[in-house]
Design an enzyme around this catalytic site. Sequence first.
Site, PDB file in Angstrom:
ATOM      1  N   LEU A   5      15.464 -35.311  12.301  1.00 30.05           N
ATOM      2  CA  LEU A   5      15.807 -35.989  13.541  1.00 30.05           C
ATOM      3  C   LEU A   5      14.538 -36.317  14.296  1.00 30.05           C
ATOM      4  O   LEU A   5      13.654 -35.485  14.430  1.00 30.05           O
ATOM      5  CB  LEU A   5      16.684 -35.065  14.385  1.00 30.05           C
ATOM      6  CG  LEU A   5      17.042 -35.463  15.809  1.00 30.05           C
ATOM      7  CD1 LEU A   5      18.055 -36.592  15.783  1.00 30.05           C
ATOM      8  CD2 LEU A   5      17.605 -34.268  16.546  1.00 30.05           C
ATOM      9  N   MET A  23       9.616 -34.796  17.977  1.00 28.69           N
ATOM     10  CA  MET A  23       9.616 -36.140  17.438  1.00 28.69           C
ATOM     11  C   MET A  23       9.005 -36.075  16.061  1.00 28.69           C
ATOM     12  O   MET A  23       8.145 -35.241  15.807  1.00 28.69           O
ATOM     13  CB  MET A  23       8.788 -37.049  18.336  1.00 28.69           C
ATOM     14  CG  MET A  23       8.802 -38.476  17.884  1.00 28.69           C
ATOM     15  SD  MET A  23       7.686 -39.420  18.900  1.00 28.69           S
ATOM     16  CE  MET A  23       7.026 -40.479  17.635  1.00 28.69           C
ATOM     17  N   CYS A  24       9.428 -36.944  15.165  1.00 31.90           N
ATOM     18  CA  CYS A  24       8.970 -36.786  13.794  1.00 31.90           C
ATOM     19  C   CYS A  24       8.891 -38.108  13.065  1.00 31.90           C
ATOM     20  O   CYS A  24       9.322 -39.150  13.547  1.00 31.90           O
ATOM     21  CB  CYS A  24       9.902 -35.848  13.036  1.00 31.90           C
ATOM     22  SG  CYS A  24      11.555 -36.520  12.817  1.00 31.90           S
ATOM     23  N   GLY A  25       8.305 -38.020  11.871  1.00 31.40           N
ATOM     24  CA  GLY A  25       8.368 -39.120  10.922  1.00 31.40           C
ATOM     25  C   GLY A  25       9.409 -38.785   9.883  1.00 31.40           C
ATOM     26  O   GLY A  25       9.544 -37.623   9.464  1.00 31.40           O
ATOM     27  N   THR A  84       7.916 -35.128   9.156  1.00 31.46           N
ATOM     28  CA  THR A  84       6.737 -34.638   9.855  1.00 31.46           C
ATOM     29  C   THR A  84       7.094 -34.407  11.311  1.00 31.46           C
ATOM     30  O   THR A  84       8.021 -35.026  11.830  1.00 31.46           O
ATOM     31  CB  THR A  84       5.569 -35.633   9.752  1.00 31.46           C
ATOM     32  OG1 THR A  84       5.947 -36.875  10.379  1.00 31.46           O
ATOM     33  CG2 THR A  84       5.201 -35.894   8.304  1.00 31.46           C
TER      34      THR A  84
END
Length: 613
Positions: A5, A23-25, A84
């Site tokens: 997510l 927050m991610c990749g 990530t």
Amino acid sequence: MILFLQASDFFSSWKLVKVRAVMCGIFFSLSASEHVLPQEKTVTWLRNRGPDNYCTHLVKLECARRLETPETTPEAIYLTFISTVLALRGDHVTSQPLVDADTWKVCGQAVRGNDTEIVFQKLIEASRYHCDVGESEVGGVDDSVARLTDIISNITGPFSFVFYDGFRRRIFFSRDCLGRRALLHGHDDTGNLKICSVCDGSSPAPFEEVETDGLHMIDLSRISLLNDTPDGSHKVSYQVEVIPWSHKQTGRLLLRNPVSPMNRAVPSTEPPALTLSSICIQKLEHELRRSVETRVQYLPQLGLASPGLGAKIGILFSGGLDCTLLARLTHDIVPKDETVDLINVAFENPRVAAALKARKEKEENEEAISIYESCPDRITGRAGYAELRKVCPDRVWRFIAVDVPYQEFTAHREEVIQLMRPHNTEMDLSIAGALYFASRGQGNVANDDDINDTATYTTTARVLLSGLGADELFAGYGRHGIAFARKGFQGLIDEIDLDVSRLGKRNLGRDDRVISNWGREARFPFLDEEFVSWATQTPVWERCGFGTAQVQVATNNELNHIAETLDSEKKALRLLALKLGMLQTAQEKKRAIQFGSRTAKMESGKSKGTHTI
């Protein structure tokens, strides 16, 4: 169950408290032949987006032969999940993707206190319930999907996600209804499905933005093999079902849209003038202040020795109305001992440089003109900075002058083009280029008031505020005035409605990919769901000054005099800035970022913004 997510600023109606995420990749692939990993360049971009954690999870699903079509049933399906993380909340880094042990027999205990985990647990409960009580008793497979849609309907805030329901072998993926977080989907040369935060490397295969039309679902039990592939590869065929966002209050398989539809009322008589005392201006201040507060509070210190040595919040700062108004409200919310970075970008445009050189040669006595300091956004940026210091003297405002030589722009040009894909026009490049270098946050900071005495500085802020959305909601573009002139209030409403509806496709995915490449998160106070709903439900004549009555105030009061002369575009925001003491800011003209920073038409020629690169 597997979930990764990308999110921020979450609210949930099942809890009356704010829960925070990371927050991610995101990278996901589906193949019938082998696990498909991202290309090396894509891995770099994903790590740039989430420098704090990188994790891979591989799943192989054995497929039962379908009696009716055994020849097209794949032997196995290979699912690859990579995520990530950029840690922005809480006291620890939570690795993604999250995996449910009951489904995958993976050892380990879930970490508590992160909203990705909270959402994950809710989705698990929704998926598991129908299996525990029996399908026939609760309406079958569709009932589980209905439960999932109910969970997603109760989430607001920017997000994109991929969720695998291991009980029913279904893949779900989506972006929030406004599209504030990037998510793309496409196929590689061998037909494997990929869902990713960025386009996968330099592959020529086209990627598209995941539409912001609802929740997308792939039932893996229905996947088939294509038999007529010329290379004999195991290409798969599948259907993507979409559960749409809707404003209806009922319906089993509908997502409840958190953004209210546009108020399309047209006045029967001339609307009253917008003034400093208008009730709608008071309401605007309340709603915008709440939205800003959500996005600037409770940020971690991130290892800074003391608040004065670095900033947790940066603002993409042109000195224009929208970003300066956000800075002014931020001042009222965050502690006074915290520095706020104002990031202002200016480019060396060869065409402008040549014109300045010619001017200098013609007027021999004229002093040398700085190509950067003469940039329109640098001029308004320094003016906005000065006004903030005057109105809010007890705050340390750090003005970061990001000067981008033409040679440096060309060195990064291809990187920007790759990041902004699938957007591919000259205008996209102009806007993305400005955001790319601004979000890097590397520039010069003047010592005291001498702009020639500077030190190199790179912002420590991981959160960047952007004024995107103000022009769309409050009629800030020139075309809004044209629409009103041609078709009155109805034409103006239609134009605003169109602008808001296409933000996710035209702007937000592109901007998220470019800004996040520097390990920073863009936040958009004007695009908070509650704020957007308030704005779209507010009559258009209470947001801008088109068609409203003119009031002549018989007084020498300076504020009232300025209020009388304000432009119709975004007049409500201008009045709010005036109310908060920002007299000069209230009168600033709208200027597009590509022209203000001079990234438009960097080279000679007759190229237009709509031309493809």
